[in-house]
Design an enzyme around this catalytic site. Structure first.
Site, mmCIF file in Angstrom:
data_model
loop_
_atom_site.group_PDB
_atom_site.id
_atom_site.type_symbol
_atom_site.label_atom_id
_atom_site.label_comp_id
_atom_site.label_asym_id
_atom_site.label_seq_id
_atom_site.Cartn_x
_atom_site.Cartn_y
_atom_site.Cartn_z
ATOM 1 N N LYS A 61 2.517 -23.391 -36.010
ATOM 2 C CA LYS A 61 2.908 -24.432 -35.051
ATOM 3 C C LYS A 61 4.318 -24.184 -34.538
ATOM 4 O O LYS A 61 4.578 -24.221 -33.341
ATOM 5 C CB LYS A 61 2.852 -25.803 -35.750
ATOM 6 C CG LYS A 61 3.581 -26.906 -35.014
ATOM 7 C CD LYS A 61 3.408 -28.254 -35.694
ATOM 8 C CE LYS A 61 4.415 -28.586 -36.748
ATOM 9 N NZ LYS A 61 5.750 -28.962 -36.276
ATOM 10 N N ASN A 62 5.231 -23.914 -35.485
ATOM 11 C CA ASN A 62 6.638 -23.842 -35.098
ATOM 12 C C ASN A 62 7.026 -22.499 -34.460
ATOM 13 O O ASN A 62 8.183 -22.291 -34.108
ATOM 14 C CB ASN A 62 7.533 -24.179 -36.291
ATOM 15 C CG ASN A 62 7.415 -25.667 -36.625
ATOM 16 O OD1 ASN A 62 6.906 -26.455 -35.811
ATOM 17 N ND2 ASN A 62 7.855 -26.060 -37.819
ATOM 18 N N CYS B 144 7.440 -38.563 -34.684
ATOM 19 C CA CYS B 144 7.042 -39.301 -35.890
ATOM 20 C C CYS B 144 8.272 -39.898 -36.564
ATOM 21 O O CYS B 144 9.374 -39.859 -36.026
ATOM 22 C CB CYS B 144 6.338 -38.353 -36.852
ATOM 23 S SG CYS B 144 7.442 -37.064 -37.444
ATOM 24 N N ARG C 184 15.189 -37.717 -34.522
ATOM 25 C CA ARG C 184 16.493 -37.323 -35.023
ATOM 26 C C ARG C 184 17.397 -36.973 -33.845
ATOM 27 O O ARG C 184 16.938 -36.872 -32.715
ATOM 28 C CB ARG C 184 16.356 -36.189 -36.035
ATOM 29 C CG ARG C 184 15.374 -35.095 -35.688
ATOM 30 C CD ARG C 184 15.076 -34.266 -36.932
ATOM 31 N NE ARG C 184 14.298 -33.096 -36.641
ATOM 32 C CZ ARG C 184 12.974 -33.038 -36.650
ATOM 33 N NH1 ARG C 184 12.288 -34.115 -36.912
ATOM 34 N NH2 ARG C 184 12.344 -31.914 -36.388
ATOM 35 N N ASP D 208 9.681 -28.341 -45.191
ATOM 36 C CA ASP D 208 8.297 -28.673 -44.827
ATOM 37 C C ASP D 208 7.336 -28.493 -46.009
ATOM 38 O O ASP D 208 6.198 -28.952 -45.959
ATOM 39 C CB ASP D 208 7.822 -27.802 -43.654
ATOM 40 C CG ASP D 208 8.598 -28.101 -42.376
ATOM 41 O OD1 ASP D 208 9.252 -29.147 -42.308
ATOM 42 O OD2 ASP D 208 8.548 -27.271 -41.453
ATOM 43 N N ARG E 63 -1.616 -33.193 -35.989
ATOM 44 C CA ARG E 63 -0.510 -32.611 -35.220
ATOM 45 C C ARG E 63 -0.242 -31.171 -35.636
ATOM 46 O O ARG E 63 0.229 -30.370 -34.842
ATOM 47 C CB ARG E 63 0.787 -33.408 -35.473
ATOM 48 C CG ARG E 63 0.929 -34.659 -34.641
ATOM 49 C CD ARG E 63 2.277 -35.307 -34.935
ATOM 50 N NE ARG E 63 3.309 -34.292 -34.930
ATOM 51 C CZ ARG E 63 4.362 -34.263 -35.739
ATOM 52 N NH1 ARG E 63 4.553 -35.225 -36.605
ATOM 53 N NH2 ARG E 63 5.243 -33.296 -35.656
HETATM 54 N N1 EPU Z 1 20.230 -32.278 -36.279
HETATM 55 C C1 EPU Z 1 21.277 -32.967 -35.725
HETATM 56 N N2 EPU Z 1 21.483 -32.847 -34.388
HETATM 57 C C2 EPU Z 1 20.674 -32.096 -33.581
HETATM 58 C C3 EPU Z 1 19.605 -31.397 -34.161
HETATM 59 C C4 EPU Z 1 19.410 -31.518 -35.525
HETATM 60 O O1 EPU Z 1 22.016 -33.660 -36.416
HETATM 61 O O2 EPU Z 1 20.937 -32.044 -32.369
HETATM 62 C C5 EPU Z 1 20.016 -32.395 -37.738
HETATM 63 C C6 EPU Z 1 18.637 -32.969 -38.079
HETATM 64 O O3 EPU Z 1 18.647 -34.383 -38.045
HETATM 65 C C7 EPU Z 1 18.422 -32.395 -39.469
HETATM 66 C C8 EPU Z 1 19.125 -31.029 -39.412
HETATM 67 O O4 EPU Z 1 19.982 -31.081 -38.281
HETATM 68 O O5 EPU Z 1 19.058 -33.192 -40.416
HETATM 69 C C9 EPU Z 1 18.227 -29.844 -39.282
HETATM 70 O O6 EPU Z 1 17.282 -30.078 -38.275
HETATM 71 P P1 EPU Z 1 16.734 -28.927 -37.338
HETATM 72 O O7 EPU Z 1 17.328 -29.072 -35.996
HETATM 73 O O8 EPU Z 1 16.838 -27.593 -38.010
HETATM 74 O O9 EPU Z 1 15.207 -29.310 -37.260
HETATM 75 P P2 EPU Z 1 14.311 -29.022 -36.037
HETATM 76 O O10 EPU Z 1 14.688 -27.752 -35.407
HETATM 77 O O11 EPU Z 1 14.238 -30.233 -35.179
HETATM 78 C C10 EPU Z 1 12.465 -27.564 -37.186
HETATM 79 C C11 EPU Z 1 10.997 -27.702 -37.394
HETATM 80 C C12 EPU Z 1 10.758 -28.760 -38.459
HETATM 81 C C13 EPU Z 1 11.440 -28.312 -39.726
HETATM 82 C C14 EPU Z 1 12.931 -28.133 -39.455
HETATM 83 C C15 EPU Z 1 13.710 -27.637 -40.642
HETATM 84 C C16 EPU Z 1 10.097 -27.180 -35.235
HETATM 85 C C17 EPU Z 1 9.399 -27.649 -34.010
HETATM 86 N N3 EPU Z 1 10.379 -28.094 -36.135
HETATM 87 O O12 EPU Z 1 12.895 -28.843 -36.738
HETATM 88 O O13 EPU Z 1 9.359 -28.818 -38.638
HETATM 89 O O14 EPU Z 1 11.253 -29.282 -40.721
HETATM 90 O O15 EPU Z 1 13.109 -27.198 -38.388
HETATM 91 O O16 EPU Z 1 13.188 -26.436 -41.089
HETATM 92 O O17 EPU Z 1 10.375 -25.997 -35.381
HETATM 93 C C18 EPU Z 1 7.351 -29.802 -39.283
HETATM 94 O O18 EPU Z 1 6.796 -28.759 -38.898
HETATM 95 O O19 EPU Z 1 6.759 -30.685 -39.937
HETATM 96 C C19 EPU Z 1 8.755 -30.003 -38.959
HETATM 97 C C20 EPU Z 1 9.358 -31.180 -39.034
#
Ligand code: EPU
Length: 423
Positions: free
Chosen positions: A25-26, A121, A126, A311, A404
């Site tokens: 997915k990611n 969700c 965030r 995850d 999802r």
């Molecule tokens: N964060 C901020 N500001 C931002 C972006 C992120 O404070 O602008 C914080 C988040 O709140 C979190 C931390 O930074 O505490 C890390 O978040 P990150 O940005 O790395 O997460 P993401 O890129 O939004 C991806 C995956 C997630 C996975 C995380 C961590 C995708 C689409 N999503 O999310 O996947 O948990 O990295 O590895 O790639 C899932 O598949 O269930 C899922 C949630």
């Protein structure tokens, strides 16, 4: 489609056989965002037809892309020629956190993007500050309004710069990488996330004209280019699905083989499972779960890649409820990702929340069928696994949150011997 469907699971099954891991997915979500960087057609293979990627395809269609799906062969063809402007406003954006990934590529191509704040969700809502900071460093102006923001590029192009991520962010790293490929001059990204999906995206973009080096390390350098072309991309195997299925085999005390995966991408997870006593045979592209002794408690902290993936924390937390002894699970990435343990406790587990980031688990405990509601994807699949090992029947509501990220999960698990009904 969001529906009122539920899973009804009869617990106590023994699993047997092979389960194939689907495309990640990611990885798929990011390649879909990159489509906007070019006018050329792309063919995506090993494409997971899950609710999140379907929503992203709908978003691309709303923007003007023409999409041909071949579900049977796990392929999708996209012609982005009709995409002419960056308008990301509507219900889809509010539902899908990953829609933020489209902003950078749209800004790089068209110079302006209007976006409603993205949602998702329980853990999807965030912040997006690291994205907006990055776009501003690349020369864009951000105008905020009540529902979202407008990003306007420094005409005629974004300008290469240095961005230091104050927090390691996966999609933030990918978004800035995609945005900078069409910027003028050199961009240096520091303190980057290092997930395999990022390296895979960079390899694809490089093959099609981008000049990105260092993806998969903390420092990524991008030299801006005039044009990105497109071709065929094969989505890499989903390491989270693979890890979840391995833990499912352990939970069900069954022998199963998880195929079509990259065990190397589970580098931090497999040693933890082995320490806990799991009997695993690890091949180049498969992991066989064999019968073994009762598991022992092993504490973990989640960490950015290559550490223990957040995850995989929910299924691991469940696994520890069945292990002998006391373990601590420390969730360092997301605040809300342990709250689902309340629902596991309603089934009979003994999980004590110390604070929103830490739980202490005493095991092993019996698990009894209950009525549960899936708050997010990874907690949702964990509830499915809990239902499979419970005494009696478990009902799970809000399974859209599971669909999802896991394609036809009920059918695939039933083929192994599970007893899951979609009602
Ligand atoms: N964060 C901020 N500001 C931002 C972006 C992120 O404070 O602008 C914080 C988040 O709140 C979190 C931390 O930074 O505490 C890390 O978040 P990150 O940005 O790395 O997460 P993401 O890129 O939004 C991806 C995956 C997630 C996975 C995380 C961590 C995708 C689409 N999503 O999310 O996947 O948990 O990295 O590895 O790639 C899932 O598949 O269930 C899922 C949630």
């Amino acid at each position: 489609m969001e529906t009122e469907q539920k899973f009804e699971i009869e617990g106590g099954c023994e699993l047997k056989g092979e389960i194939k891991v689907n495309g990640a997915k990611n990885s798929a979500l990011k390649i879909l965002a990159s489509v906007v960087l070019t006018e050329e057609k792309i063919v995506i293979e090993n494409f997971p037809f899950i609710e999140d990627t379907k929503r992203m395809l709908e978003l691309l269609e709303e923007l003007g892309a023409v999409i041909v799906k071949d579900v049977e062969n796990k392929k999708v063809k996209i012609n982005p020629e009709g995409i002419k402007a960056g308008n990301l406003q509507g219900e889809l954006v509010k539902k899908l956190r990953a829609s933020i990934l489209l902003v950078g590529p749209l800004l790089a191509r068209f110079g302006e993007v209007n976006m409603t704040y993205p949602g998702g969700c329980v853990i999807g809502k965030r912040p997006i500050d690291l994205f907006l900071d990055g776009f501003q460093k690349l020369g864009a102006k951000i105008e905020w309004n009540d529902d979202g923001f407008k990003a306007i590029a420094n005409k005629p192009k974004l300008i290469g710069t240095t961005i230091f991520f104050s927090k390691i962010t996966v999609t933030g790293t990918e978004a800035m990488m995609m945005t900078a490929v069409l910027a003028e001059g050199k961009t240096v990204l520091k303190n980057c996330a290092m997930e395999p999906e990022i390296k895979s995206l960079a390899d694809y973009l490089n093959y099609n004209g981008a000049k990105i080096s260092g993806a998969g390390t903390p420092t990524i350098v991008i030299k801006g280019t005039e044009k990105i072309s497109a071709g065929t991309f094969k989505v890499i195997p989903d390491r989270i699905e693979a890890g979840t299925f391995v833990m499912m085999g352990l939970l069900c005390k069954s022998e199963i083989t998880v195929t079509d995966c990259v065990p190397e991408h589970l580098g931090a997870v497999l040693p933890v499972l082995k320490n806990a006593g799991a009997n695993l045979e690890v091949g180049e592209d498969y992991i066989k779960v064999k019968k073994g002794e009762r598991l022992k408690a092993v504490s973990i902290s989640t960490h950015e890649y290559p550490g223990f993936a957040t995850d995989l924390q929910p299924p691991y937390t469940l696994l520890m409820t069945q292990a002998e002894g006391i373990s601590l699970v420390h969730e360092t990435i997301f605040e809300g990702r342990l709250f689902f343990t309340d629902q596991l406790n309603s089934m009979g587990t003994a999980i004590v929340m110390c604070d929103p980031h830490r739980v202490v688990i005493s095991g092993p405990t019996g698990i009894y069928g209950k009525k549960l509601t899936s708050p997010d994807l990874r907690a949702g699949i964990t509830m499915v696994l809990a239902g499979m090992i419970a005494h009696g029947k478990t009902t799970i509501d809000n399974i859209y949150q599971i669909d999802r990220g896991y394609e036809d999960i009920d059918e695939r698990l039933n083929l192994l011997g599970a007893n899951i009904k979609r009602v």
